[in-house]
Each structure stands twice: as structure tokens, then as C-alpha cells.
Enzyme design. Sequence first.
Site, PDB file in Angstrom:
ATOM      1  N   GLU A 103      -1.512  51.398 -12.926  1.00 17.83           N
ATOM      2  CA  GLU A 103      -0.012  51.095 -13.447  1.00 17.83           C
ATOM      3  C   GLU A 103       0.907  51.439 -12.066  1.00 17.83           C
ATOM      4  O   GLU A 103       0.269  51.755 -11.169  1.00 17.83           O
ATOM      5  CB  GLU A 103       0.286  52.189 -14.687  1.00 17.83           C
ATOM      6  CG  GLU A 103       0.050  53.424 -14.295  1.00 17.83           C
ATOM      7  CD  GLU A 103       0.452  54.331 -15.493  1.00 17.83           C
ATOM      8  OE1 GLU A 103       1.221  53.892 -16.304  1.00 17.83           O
ATOM      9  OE2 GLU A 103       0.008  55.634 -15.615  1.00 17.83           O
ATOM     10  N   ARG A 129      -0.676  81.044 -24.515  1.00 20.61           N
ATOM     11  CA  ARG A 129      -0.506  81.840 -25.517  1.00 20.61           C
ATOM     12  C   ARG A 129       0.358  82.714 -25.414  1.00 20.61           C
ATOM     13  O   ARG A 129       0.986  83.472 -26.209  1.00 20.61           O
ATOM     14  CB  ARG A 129      -1.881  82.774 -25.764  1.00 20.61           C
ATOM     15  CG  ARG A 129      -3.005  81.773 -26.336  1.00 20.61           C
ATOM     16  CD  ARG A 129      -4.532  82.389 -26.469  1.00 20.61           C
ATOM     17  NE  ARG A 129      -4.647  83.205 -25.008  1.00 20.61           N
ATOM     18  CZ  ARG A 129      -5.846  83.594 -25.010  1.00 20.61           C
ATOM     19  NH1 ARG A 129      -6.752  83.827 -25.945  1.00 20.61           N
ATOM     20  NH2 ARG A 129      -5.882  84.448 -23.553  1.00 20.61           N
ATOM     21  N   ARG A 146       4.603  59.158 -29.713  1.00 23.12           N
ATOM     22  CA  ARG A 146       4.049  59.284 -28.473  1.00 23.12           C
ATOM     23  C   ARG A 146       4.022  60.649 -28.089  1.00 23.12           C
ATOM     24  O   ARG A 146       3.176  61.335 -27.447  1.00 23.12           O
ATOM     25  CB  ARG A 146       4.432  58.321 -27.445  1.00 23.12           C
ATOM     26  CG  ARG A 146       3.338  58.337 -26.049  1.00 23.12           C
ATOM     27  CD  ARG A 146       3.881  57.233 -25.227  1.00 23.12           C
ATOM     28  NE  ARG A 146       5.233  57.396 -24.782  1.00 23.12           N
ATOM     29  CZ  ARG A 146       5.673  56.473 -23.950  1.00 23.12           C
ATOM     30  NH1 ARG A 146       5.147  55.293 -23.389  1.00 23.12           N
ATOM     31  NH2 ARG A 146       6.926  56.625 -23.291  1.00 23.12           N
ATOM     32  N   LYS A 164       1.703  61.759 -21.520  1.00 26.19           N
ATOM     33  CA  LYS A 164       3.231  61.708 -20.849  1.00 26.19           C
ATOM     34  C   LYS A 164       3.663  63.298 -20.592  1.00 26.19           C
ATOM     35  O   LYS A 164       4.607  63.762 -21.406  1.00 26.19           O
ATOM     36  CB  LYS A 164       4.151  61.079 -21.649  1.00 26.19           C
ATOM     37  CG  LYS A 164       5.656  60.452 -20.644  1.00 26.19           C
ATOM     38  CD  LYS A 164       6.206  59.423 -21.282  1.00 26.19           C
ATOM     39  CE  LYS A 164       7.538  59.359 -20.667  1.00 26.19           C
ATOM     40  NZ  LYS A 164       7.149  58.757 -19.039  1.00 26.19           N
TER      41      LYS A 164
HETATM   42  N1  PMP Z   1       3.481  54.423 -16.701  1.00 23.50           N
HETATM   43  C1  PMP Z   1       4.228  55.569 -16.538  1.00 23.50           C
HETATM   44  C2  PMP Z   1       3.633  56.372 -15.619  1.00 23.50           C
HETATM   45  C3  PMP Z   1       5.782  55.625 -17.043  1.00 23.50           C
HETATM   46  O1  PMP Z   1       6.300  57.009 -16.419  1.00 23.50           O
HETATM   47  C4  PMP Z   1       6.275  54.950 -17.825  1.00 23.50           C
HETATM   48  C5  PMP Z   1       7.622  55.180 -18.069  1.00 23.50           C
HETATM   49  N2  PMP Z   1       7.649  56.167 -19.365  1.00 23.50           N
HETATM   50  C6  PMP Z   1       5.463  53.869 -18.256  1.00 23.50           C
HETATM   51  C7  PMP Z   1       4.083  53.508 -17.692  1.00 23.50           C
HETATM   52  C8  PMP Z   1       6.276  52.857 -18.931  1.00 23.50           C
HETATM   53  O2  PMP Z   1       6.406  53.416 -20.527  1.00 23.50           O
HETATM   54  P1  PMP Z   1       7.230  52.901 -21.484  1.00 23.50           P
HETATM   55  O3  PMP Z   1       7.481  51.378 -21.548  1.00 23.50           O
HETATM   56  O4  PMP Z   1       6.983  53.569 -22.638  1.00 23.50           O
HETATM   57  O5  PMP Z   1       8.589  53.557 -20.954  1.00 23.50           O
END
Ligand code: PMP
Length: 290
Positions: A182, A103, A50, A149
Site C-alpha cells: 500500500e 494491565r 474497524r 489501525k
Molecule cells: N492504508 C493506510 C496505511 C492508511 O493509513 C490509510 C488511511 N487511514 C489507508 C490505507 C486508507 O484507508 P481508508 O480508506 O479507510 O481511509
Amino acid sequence: MLIYLNGKLVPKEEAKVSVFDHGFLYGDGVFEGIRIYNGKIFKLKEHIERLYASAHAIDLKPPLTQEELLKATVETVRANNLRDGYIRIVISRGEGDLGLDPRKCPNPTVVIIADKIAIYPEEVYKKGMKIITVSTRRNSPQALNPNIKSLNYLNNILAKIEANRANVPEAIMLSIEGYVAEATGDNIFIVKNKKLITPPLHLGVLPGITRQTVIELAKERGIISEEKPFTLYDVYTADECFLTGTAAEIVPVVEVDGREINGGVPGEITLLLMKDFHEYVKKEGVEVYK
Ligand code: PMP
């Protein structure tokens, strides 16, 4: 504490990065948060995949291969003698000038920190969490895709500030269109008629490793998971609700915006998946001490 910084393990006090690093100046970079359980790094390969997908999406070329980063991560954990803890890997654009232009940053900065983990109190897992919906909407995928991320977490921090003001530990963020996206640092699931429902990735949510693990564990139990958009109405009227994340693991949600879910106690399927998850993390993972 020893920190991995650009190929070397250095004491924490010496782990310093330039103020011209675009990670600092612009949040230009990517990161991962990973758990160590019982001397094993949970889903390390998936996290590194990821990370490299996020890096590729922002046109950042890591200076080491996935295999090399995996080894460096294992070595960092070993050097710090941790059996349980939390790893943060950061790859930033690196040192440049004051302009935006990536760059001008020829050498990305690579940092690996292995530390103890701060977790929610035990009570939260037994009694469940009360959360709210915040007014800050999750970034639009057309502007800054939450699938990435990235180090640019201000969207989530603004939501977290709202949660803090309301005295709750987490909060639901909606997409621009008003669908449930989320939480500030976790993915969200609801349970309806014994099925799991979670927002699809194209809505603009992080492809959570814990989310994926839960989908797989549920499948082994014969529980179907659907990835489809839903609204707050569906949350308020859900049979169960829970959050998933590396640090949080699986947290039952028992109240959203003042509406009780499952009579204000953690649901049956949530508790079952929590149990399965705890058993699974003990077995899965890259061994640090062989
Ligand atoms: N959403 C966000 C915005 C996050 O920062 C995280 C934590 N990394 C997650 C979901 C959960 O992802 P994971 O299960 O891979 O930690």
C-alpha cells in the site's frame, strides 16, 4: 474548537492527556480518520467497526459501546458546527506506569477531534500524482499486522520521510516478500484489461474503507475487482493506477519510479470512479444536523 475527551466536550486548550498515557509512551492504541461531507459523516458505522476490530486485536476494551461512540462522534461534529471536515477518533491504552504492561492501564483514553480537512491541491486530481517506491517495507503481518489501525505509525512515517526526501507526496511500500502492499496512508489499485486489481488484506494492508467503497462502486459499473498479490512490474505496466484513502479520496497516479502510466495522464476508469465517488459521498452518511 471543542474536543471530546473521556466523556466530556472541552475547549482545545483544556484537552490534555497524561504523559504516562501508553498511547504517548508506546504508541499503544488505535485510531480512525473519518470524513464529513455536506453535514453527513461518511461510513461512520464502518469506521467504528474497524476501530473496534483494531482494539479487539490489541486486546483493548473501549469504555463505551459502538453505539455510544457513534453518538459521541455525531455530538462532537455538531458542537463544532462542521458541515465538511475530518474526524480523528483515538482510543489509547490510557495512563499506566513506565513499564510496558497494559494491565497497569485500567482506563483507556478516548478522544474525538473534529476539524477542517487539509487536502491535496486540485491539480493533483486533474493531472495525477508522480510517486516512488521506498525502501522501507510495510510491517510484516507476523510482527505488527497492518490490518490493525494502531497508533504505532512509525513504519509509515519512515516511508513518508523517504517520500519527502524525493519530493513526492506519496510512496509505494512493498511487503517483506516484495509484493506491492500500500502507500504510506492510502491503499493502491491498478487497472489491467479493464479490471481493478488491489493487494489482498492478508498481505498486510489496511482494510481501507475507501478501498471497499471503490470495489463496490466499480461493481455497480460492471467492473470486476480482483484482490491478488502483484509486483512493481505490474504497476509499471498497468493501464492505470490510483490511490484511495479517506483524506486523499481517489488520486490518479501517472508516474511510478520514473515510469509513466497511461502516457502520464489519469486513466479513463480512474476518472469514472472519481466521479462516482464524489456523487456517492454526497448521498451516503450519518446525518449530523437532523
Ligand atoms: N492504508 C493506510 C496505511 C492508511 O493509513 C490509510 C488511511 N487511514 C489507508 C490505507 C486508507 O484507508 P481508508 O480508506 O479507510 O481511509
